[in-house]
Design an enzyme around this catalytic site. Structure first.
Site, mmCIF file in Angstrom:
data_model
loop_
_atom_site.group_PDB
_atom_site.id
_atom_site.type_symbol
_atom_site.label_atom_id
_atom_site.label_comp_id
_atom_site.label_asym_id
_atom_site.label_seq_id
_atom_site.Cartn_x
_atom_site.Cartn_y
_atom_site.Cartn_z
ATOM 1 N N ASP A 216 27.994 -10.748 38.317
ATOM 2 C CA ASP A 216 29.427 -10.754 38.004
ATOM 3 C C ASP A 216 29.784 -12.135 37.442
ATOM 4 O OD1 ASP A 216 32.132 -10.111 37.939
ATOM 5 O OD2 ASP A 216 32.415 -10.266 40.101
ATOM 6 N N LYS B 191 27.961 -7.212 34.775
ATOM 7 C CA LYS B 191 29.407 -7.129 34.572
ATOM 8 C C LYS B 191 29.830 -8.424 33.880
ATOM 9 C CE LYS B 191 32.033 -6.696 38.401
ATOM 10 N NZ LYS B 191 32.573 -6.089 39.657
ATOM 11 N N VAL C 148 32.559 -1.767 41.834
ATOM 12 C CA VAL C 148 31.719 -0.583 42.013
ATOM 13 C C VAL C 148 30.984 -0.615 43.352
ATOM 14 C CG1 VAL C 148 31.413 -0.094 39.554
ATOM 15 C CG2 VAL C 148 29.847 -1.687 40.688
HETATM 16 P P1 IMP Z 1 28.444 -13.284 41.312
HETATM 17 O O1 IMP Z 1 27.960 -14.528 42.025
HETATM 18 O O2 IMP Z 1 29.915 -13.338 41.026
HETATM 19 O O3 IMP Z 1 27.620 -12.979 40.085
HETATM 20 O O4 IMP Z 1 28.354 -12.079 42.321
HETATM 21 C C1 IMP Z 1 27.181 -11.534 42.693
HETATM 22 C C2 IMP Z 1 27.313 -10.729 43.969
HETATM 23 O O5 IMP Z 1 28.651 -10.296 44.233
HETATM 24 C C3 IMP Z 1 26.516 -9.477 43.851
HETATM 25 O O6 IMP Z 1 25.192 -9.668 44.264
HETATM 26 C C4 IMP Z 1 27.263 -8.515 44.760
HETATM 27 O O7 IMP Z 1 26.808 -8.656 46.079
HETATM 28 C C5 IMP Z 1 28.699 -8.970 44.671
HETATM 29 N N1 IMP Z 1 29.468 -8.139 43.712
HETATM 30 C C6 IMP Z 1 29.929 -8.489 42.494
HETATM 31 N N2 IMP Z 1 30.573 -7.478 41.896
HETATM 32 C C7 IMP Z 1 30.506 -6.437 42.744
HETATM 33 C C8 IMP Z 1 30.978 -5.066 42.687
HETATM 34 O O8 IMP Z 1 31.590 -4.579 41.714
HETATM 35 N N3 IMP Z 1 30.706 -4.300 43.781
HETATM 36 C C9 IMP Z 1 30.027 -4.762 44.871
HETATM 37 N N4 IMP Z 1 29.567 -6.011 44.967
HETATM 38 C C10 IMP Z 1 29.798 -6.850 43.915
#
Ligand code: IMP
Ligand code: MG
Length: 179
Positions: free
Chosen positions: A102, A130, A152
């Protein structure tokens, strides 16, 4: 549980088909090598179990846990190692397996940390990408699906530790996490 799903984004069949394709791609890219798959707990567990069986070169598996969202739906930017690896990654071909990228903050931190341990190579494989809310660049070698900015759940992904056992990826109804 199913009543909290707005709609199915990726069906069980779509997931299975794409995972076989990624497995074949990884098998070809790592011919003659062994892979150390590192799963990011807990969301990547279901994906990793299916992906490992779609890869035909030798695979070892290990896991790391890093702090994530807690019960909320957006990243804090603070990354902390909650569980470290059991294996030494030095000289190994590391494949980091993630459920979803994300903001990119989690993976960015994790990969920098793992690189400092001198693996022979390191690549990222994510089931979902995403990109709309990306804050830092992440070099993704294998991507299952690029999806729009919805929260999601299912196939390993949770909201407040729920829905991980849904066999598909669904969009969570906003009223479940907004009050
Ligand atoms: P980032 O550090 O923002 O890239 O987030 C990564 C982590 O956030 C992922 O490994 C997920 O555990 C959680 N995450 C991000 N988006 C979602 C989503 O849409 N649904 C569920 N978990 C999410
Ligand atoms: Mg995760």
């Amino acid at each position: 549980m199913i009543n909290d799903v707005e709609r199915v984004l990726l069906s069980e069949e779509q997931l299975a088909k794409r995972i076989l394709e990624i497995g074949a791609e990884i098998t070809a890219d790592y011919a003659g090598k062994e892979i150390l798959m590192i799963g990011v707990l807990r969301g990547a567990v279901l994906f990793m179990a299916d992906l490992a069986r779609a890869i035909k070169v030798p695979v070892a598996i290990d896991f790391m846990a890093v702090s994530s969202y807690g019960a909320g739906t957006s990243s804090s930017g603070v990354v902390r190692i909650l569980k470290d690896l059991d294996e030494n990654v030095e000289g190994k071909h590391v494949l980091v397996v993630e459920d979803i990228i994300d903001s990119g903050l989690t993976l960015n931190y994790l990969v920098d940390n793992l690189k400092s341990r001198q693996p022979a190579s390191i690549k990222i494989c994510t089931l979902l990408n995403k990109p709309d809310r990306r804050k830092v660049d992440v070099d993704i070698a294998y991507n299952g699906f690029t999806i729009p900015d919805h929260f999601v759940i299912g196939y390993g992904l949770d909201y407040a530790e729920k829905y991980r056992n849904l066999p598909f990826i669904g969009i969570l109804k906003p009223e479940v996490y907004q009050d």
